[in-house]
Design a protein around this motif. Structure first.
Motif, short mmCIF file in Angstrom:
data_model
loop_
_atom_site.label_atom_id
_atom_site.label_comp_id
_atom_site.label_asym_id
_atom_site.label_seq_id
_atom_site.Cartn_x
_atom_site.Cartn_y
_atom_site.Cartn_z
N ASP A 60 36.11 42.73 33.87
CA ASP A 60 36.58 42.35 35.20
C ASP A 60 38.03 41.89 35.27
O ASP A 60 38.69 42.10 36.28
CB ASP A 60 35.70 41.23 35.75
CG ASP A 60 34.28 41.67 36.00
OD1 ASP A 60 34.06 42.42 36.95
OD2 ASP A 60 33.39 41.25 35.22
N MET A 61 38.53 41.24 34.24
CA MET A 61 39.80 40.53 34.39
C MET A 61 40.70 40.70 33.17
O MET A 61 40.20 40.90 32.06
CB MET A 61 39.54 39.04 34.64
CG MET A 61 38.72 38.37 33.58
SD MET A 61 37.96 36.79 34.11
CE MET A 61 36.81 37.34 35.37
N PRO A 62 42.01 40.61 33.39
CA PRO A 62 42.93 40.66 32.24
C PRO A 62 42.90 39.37 31.45
O PRO A 62 42.88 38.28 32.01
CB PRO A 62 44.30 40.89 32.89
CG PRO A 62 44.16 40.40 34.29
CD PRO A 62 42.72 40.55 34.67
N ALA A 101 42.30 33.74 30.93
CA ALA A 101 42.00 34.78 31.91
C ALA A 101 42.98 34.65 33.06
O ALA A 101 43.18 33.54 33.58
CB ALA A 101 40.57 34.65 32.41
N LEU A 102 43.60 35.75 33.43
CA LEU A 102 44.46 35.78 34.61
C LEU A 102 43.60 36.11 35.82
O LEU A 102 43.01 37.20 35.90
CB LEU A 102 45.56 36.84 34.43
CG LEU A 102 46.58 36.98 35.57
CD1 LEU A 102 47.37 35.69 35.75
CD2 LEU A 102 47.52 38.15 35.31
N LEU A 103 43.50 35.16 36.75
CA LEU A 103 42.58 35.28 37.88
C LEU A 103 43.28 35.50 39.21
O LEU A 103 42.61 35.76 40.22
CB LEU A 103 41.72 34.01 37.97
CG LEU A 103 40.96 33.64 36.70
CD1 LEU A 103 40.23 32.32 36.88
CD2 LEU A 103 39.99 34.74 36.30
N GLY A 104 44.60 35.36 39.26
CA GLY A 104 45.35 35.55 40.49
C GLY A 104 46.75 36.02 40.17
O GLY A 104 47.18 35.99 39.01
N LEU A 105 47.49 36.41 41.20
CA LEU A 105 48.82 36.96 40.99
C LEU A 105 49.91 36.17 41.72
O LEU A 105 50.74 35.53 41.10
CB LEU A 105 48.85 38.43 41.42
CG LEU A 105 48.03 39.38 40.55
CD1 LEU A 105 47.95 40.77 41.17
CD2 LEU A 105 48.58 39.45 39.13
N VAL A 106 49.91 36.18 43.03
CA VAL A 106 50.98 35.54 43.79
C VAL A 106 50.60 34.10 44.14
O VAL A 106 51.24 33.15 43.72
CB VAL A 106 51.31 36.33 45.07
CG1 VAL A 106 52.40 35.65 45.86
CG2 VAL A 106 51.73 37.75 44.71
#
Length: 235
Positions: A42-44, A60-65
């Motif tokens: 699911d996630m990077p 875990a990267l869960l968001g961007l901006v």
């Protein structure tokens, strides 16, 4: 902002913890070594460096901006699995609380839905869950230490191209450099294989493809769209 209090049945007896709401306002959460394989569906998964100690840990990267977890919404949790630490963001160790726990009363996972904090006046199951998550995160840090010692962790460039022509850069992230891994002496490769460090390196690198899923989740939620993402691992 946190509001930590020692866990107290008189004060917190009616509260419940909704693990799916954990880490709702976080873009990064620690990942345990045992979670790497299921989470990449699911996630990077990347690495972050502690500013005080200089040590790396898998995250875990869960968001961007925006500083939000894109897998959490009012409708629920939108991934097949969740980092253990992400579901327990409301809990801390505190010798003064019941079963050695404290709670962050401001955490969005606490409220009237989810699992009760207390069962028959105790919270031992939550202490066990937190201990297990912390132990797995410690194992993840040991894995990162091994990669760092061999010079395999390099800065990751993540550039977001917005639909208005502007660019945003995510700083402070690292990944496994495949070229550096391929250049290791045979003895190091054998040692990594025997320590079960080779397979996680490949899985972590493959997980970078999930950044595209984050872009899709962002664009489904926010008016400012991400048109494209450029990823590159430094030399």
């Amino acid at each position: 902002m946190t509001r930590l209090r020692a866990l107290d049945p008189a004060r917190h007896g009616a509260l419940r913890l909704d693990r799916a709401r954990g880490a709702a306002g976080r873009r990064l959460v620690p990942v345990g070594r045992g979670e790497i394989a299921p989470l990449v569906a699911d996630m990077p998964l990347l690495f972050a460096k502690d500013a005080q100690t200089g040590r790396f840990e898998p995250v875990a990267l869960l968001g961007l901006v925006e500083p939000v977890n894109l897998f959490v919404s009012p409708a629920g949790y939108h991934a097949t699995s969740q980092p253990g630490a992400a579901g327990l963001t409301a809990l801390r160790l505190d010798a003064g609380g019941v079963d050695g726990l404290a709670v962050d009363e401001a955490d969005p996972s606490l409220g009237t839905t989810g699992e009760p904090l207390f069962v028959d006046g105790r919270a031992g199951h939550w202490r066990a869950a937190l201990d297990a998550a912390l132990s797995d995160v410690t194992a993840g840090r040991a894995l990162a230490d091994g990669y760092a010692r061999r010079g395999l962790l390099r800065r990751l460039s993540v550039v977001l191209s917005m639909d208005d022509g502007q660019e945003q850069v995510l700083d402070g992230l690292y990944g496994v450099a495949e070229e550096a891994l391929a250049a290791l002496p045979d003895a190091d490769v054998v040692a990594m294989h025997r320590a079960d460090e080779l397979a996680p390196a490949a899985v972590l690198t493959a997980s970078l493809a999930q950044v595209e899923r984050l872009r899709q989740l962002h664009n489904a939620r926010f008016p400012q769209q991400i048109a494209a993402i450029r990823l590159a691992i430094g030399d």
